[in-house]
Write a protein that holds these residues in place. Structure first.
Motif, short mmCIF file in Angstrom:
data_model
loop_
_atom_site.label_atom_id
_atom_site.label_comp_id
_atom_site.label_asym_id
_atom_site.label_seq_id
_atom_site.Cartn_x
_atom_site.Cartn_y
_atom_site.Cartn_z
N THR A 5 0.74 -1.14 -0.10
CA THR A 5 -0.01 -0.09 0.09
C THR A 5 1.00 1.25 -0.17
OG1 THR A 5 -1.86 -1.18 1.19
CG2 THR A 5 -1.84 1.08 1.23
N GLN A 6 0.64 2.32 -0.71
CA GLN A 6 1.30 3.27 -1.03
C GLN A 6 0.40 4.69 -1.28
OE1 GLN A 6 4.35 2.46 -3.89
NE2 GLN A 6 3.16 1.12 -5.09
N ALA A 7 0.91 5.82 -1.38
CA ALA A 7 0.09 6.95 -1.92
C ALA A 7 0.79 7.42 -3.27
CB ALA A 7 0.23 7.95 -0.67
N ASN A 8 -0.24 7.90 -3.93
CA ASN A 8 -0.05 8.68 -5.34
C ASN A 8 0.33 9.87 -5.00
OD1 ASN A 8 -2.39 9.69 -5.22
ND2 ASN A 8 -3.16 8.43 -6.77
N CYS A 9 0.80 10.50 -6.26
CA CYS A 9 1.00 12.11 -6.09
C CYS A 9 -0.05 13.02 -5.74
CB CYS A 9 1.63 12.48 -7.70
SG CYS A 9 0.24 12.43 -8.67
N ASP A 10 -1.17 12.47 -5.37
CA ASP A 10 -2.46 13.17 -4.95
C ASP A 10 -2.76 12.73 -3.60
OD1 ASP A 10 -2.76 14.33 -7.41
OD2 ASP A 10 -4.18 12.56 -8.05
N LYS A 11 -1.80 11.99 -3.02
CA LYS A 11 -1.69 11.61 -1.65
C LYS A 11 -3.01 10.54 -1.25
CE LYS A 11 1.07 15.07 0.39
NZ LYS A 11 2.16 14.87 0.41
N GLN A 12 -3.45 10.02 -2.37
CA GLN A 12 -4.58 8.74 -2.23
C GLN A 12 -3.79 7.51 -2.20
OE1 GLN A 12 -7.05 9.37 -5.61
NE2 GLN A 12 -8.14 11.50 -4.71
N SER A 13 -4.13 6.54 -1.39
CA SER A 13 -3.73 5.45 -0.83
C SER A 13 -4.28 4.49 -1.99
CB SER A 13 -3.68 4.97 0.32
OG SER A 13 -3.42 5.85 1.29
N TYR A 14 -3.53 3.56 -2.39
CA TYR A 14 -3.90 2.35 -3.33
C TYR A 14 -2.85 1.12 -2.78
CZ TYR A 14 0.13 3.21 -6.17
OH TYR A 14 1.41 3.39 -6.83
N THR A 15 -3.26 0.00 -3.19
CA THR A 15 -2.41 -1.29 -2.95
C THR A 15 -2.20 -1.89 -4.44
OG1 THR A 15 -3.54 -1.46 -0.82
CG2 THR A 15 -2.41 -3.47 -2.12
N ASP A 16 -0.87 -2.34 -4.59
CA ASP A 16 -0.42 -2.93 -5.67
C ASP A 16 0.20 -4.34 -5.39
OD1 ASP A 16 2.37 -2.68 -4.98
OD2 ASP A 16 2.66 -1.15 -6.60
N TYR A 17 0.11 -5.36 -6.25
CA TYR A 17 0.24 -6.73 -5.95
C TYR A 17 1.41 -7.29 -6.72
CZ TYR A 17 -4.25 -5.97 -3.84
OH TYR A 17 -5.20 -5.81 -2.91
N GLU A 18 2.33 -8.30 -6.28
CA GLU A 18 3.46 -8.67 -7.15
C GLU A 18 2.91 -9.98 -7.99
OE1 GLU A 18 7.56 -8.72 -5.21
OE2 GLU A 18 7.14 -10.81 -5.35
N ILE A 19 3.22 -9.95 -9.12
CA ILE A 19 2.78 -10.94 -9.79
C ILE A 19 3.98 -11.61 -10.32
CG2 ILE A 19 1.74 -11.89 -12.01
CD1 ILE A 19 0.08 -9.26 -12.29
N THR A 20 4.34 -12.91 -10.14
CA THR A 20 5.61 -13.46 -10.33
C THR A 20 5.11 -14.87 -11.28
OG1 THR A 20 6.77 -12.79 -8.30
CG2 THR A 20 7.56 -15.04 -9.73
N ILE A 21 5.78 -15.12 -12.45
CA ILE A 21 5.44 -16.05 -13.20
C ILE A 21 6.70 -16.77 -13.50
CG2 ILE A 21 5.80 -14.95 -15.28
CD1 ILE A 21 3.25 -16.70 -16.26
N GLN A 22 6.84 -18.27 -13.48
CA GLN A 22 7.71 -19.16 -13.91
C GLN A 22 7.10 -20.05 -14.91
OE1 GLN A 22 8.88 -20.39 -9.76
NE2 GLN A 22 10.72 -19.15 -9.88
N SER A 23 7.88 -20.15 -15.86
CA SER A 23 7.23 -21.04 -16.74
C SER A 23 8.48 -21.42 -18.06
CB SER A 23 6.17 -20.27 -17.81
OG SER A 23 5.74 -21.04 -18.81
N ASP A 24 8.05 -22.88 -18.34
CA ASP A 24 8.80 -23.47 -19.42
C ASP A 24 7.87 -23.51 -20.67
OD1 ASP A 24 7.32 -25.43 -18.74
OD2 ASP A 24 8.91 -26.91 -18.40
N ASN A 25 6.79 -22.74 -20.73
CA ASN A 25 5.88 -22.75 -21.62
C ASN A 25 6.34 -21.81 -22.72
OD1 ASN A 25 3.88 -22.19 -23.62
ND2 ASN A 25 2.26 -22.77 -21.97
N SER A 26 6.58 -22.20 -23.79
CA SER A 26 7.27 -21.14 -25.10
C SER A 26 6.21 -20.34 -25.30
CB SER A 26 7.55 -22.02 -26.23
OG SER A 26 6.39 -22.68 -26.71
N ALA A 27 5.10 -20.13 -24.84
CA ALA A 27 3.87 -19.02 -25.04
C ALA A 27 4.51 -17.66 -24.17
CB ALA A 27 2.74 -19.38 -24.68
N PHE A 28 5.43 -17.91 -23.27
CA PHE A 28 5.95 -16.80 -22.54
C PHE A 28 7.49 -16.48 -23.15
CE2 PHE A 28 2.57 -18.64 -19.76
CZ PHE A 28 2.01 -17.64 -19.57
N TRP A 29 7.49 -15.24 -23.03
CA TRP A 29 9.11 -14.73 -23.79
C TRP A 29 10.01 -14.73 -22.60
CZ3 TRP A 29 5.40 -10.63 -23.71
CH2 TRP A 29 5.83 -9.61 -22.91
#
Length: 166
Positions: A14-38
């Motif tokens: 959770t952090q504040a943007n330049c307008d001092k409004q709070s929001y939450t972001d989430y970490e997406i981690t992907i591990q794949s041996d599928n050739s569809a992912f670069w």
């Protein structure tokens, strides 16, 4: 050989943007041996609103989509709520990447493996931006490199492309 793909959504921040409004972001981690992912492994951060954007774009395929956790105005920074939301967002992404129709959508890959904004992703998918040169450059880097390390280069490339097209 069975291709394996693992996607996780963790570390709500959770952090504040330049307008001092709070929001939450989430970490997406992907591990794949599928050739569809670069990249075989990458980590990006996304806000809930960006997950909503992705779901809305994928709805246009007419295919059934998994549910996502609901938006709330109350308790949105509560630890138990954030953990529950991480689990729901992870189930959403895991379900998406299991279906070939969604796995074939460039938005899914750019969402999971780049720091591009949703507007930039739309621009690439619509053809307003050319992304092939940037993608090739990212592939030439060490393929285990996190996208966070290539973001600056990707951003510079997109800026150069935009300038060329003007």
């Amino acid at each position: 050989m069975d291709e394996q793909t693992r996607v996780t959504v963790t570390n709500p921040r959770t952090q504040a943007n330049c307008d001092k409004q709070s929001y939450t972001d989430y970490e997406i981690t992907i591990q794949s041996d599928n050739s569809a992912f670069w990249l075989p492994q990458s980590t990006v951060r996304r806000r809930y609103s960006e997950f909503v954007w992705l779901r809305e774009k994928l709805q246009r395929t007419g295919r059934e989509l998994p549910d996502m956790p609901h938006k709330t105005l109350f308790r949105r920074f509560d630890n138990a709520f954030l953990e529950s939301r991480c689990e729901g967002l992870e189930r959403f992404l895991q379900s998406i990447i299991q279906k070939k129709v969604f796995l074939a959508d460039r938005r899914v890959h750019l969402f999971i493996q780049s720091q591009l904004t949703t507007n930039e992703i739309d621009g690439i998918v619509s053809g307003d931006y050319r992304y092939d040169e940037t993608l090739t450059m990212a592939q030439r880097k060490d393929r285990t490199t996190s996208t966070a390390e290539t973001d600056h280069e990707l951003s510079d490339e997109l800026s150069d492309i935009e300038k060329e097209e003007q």
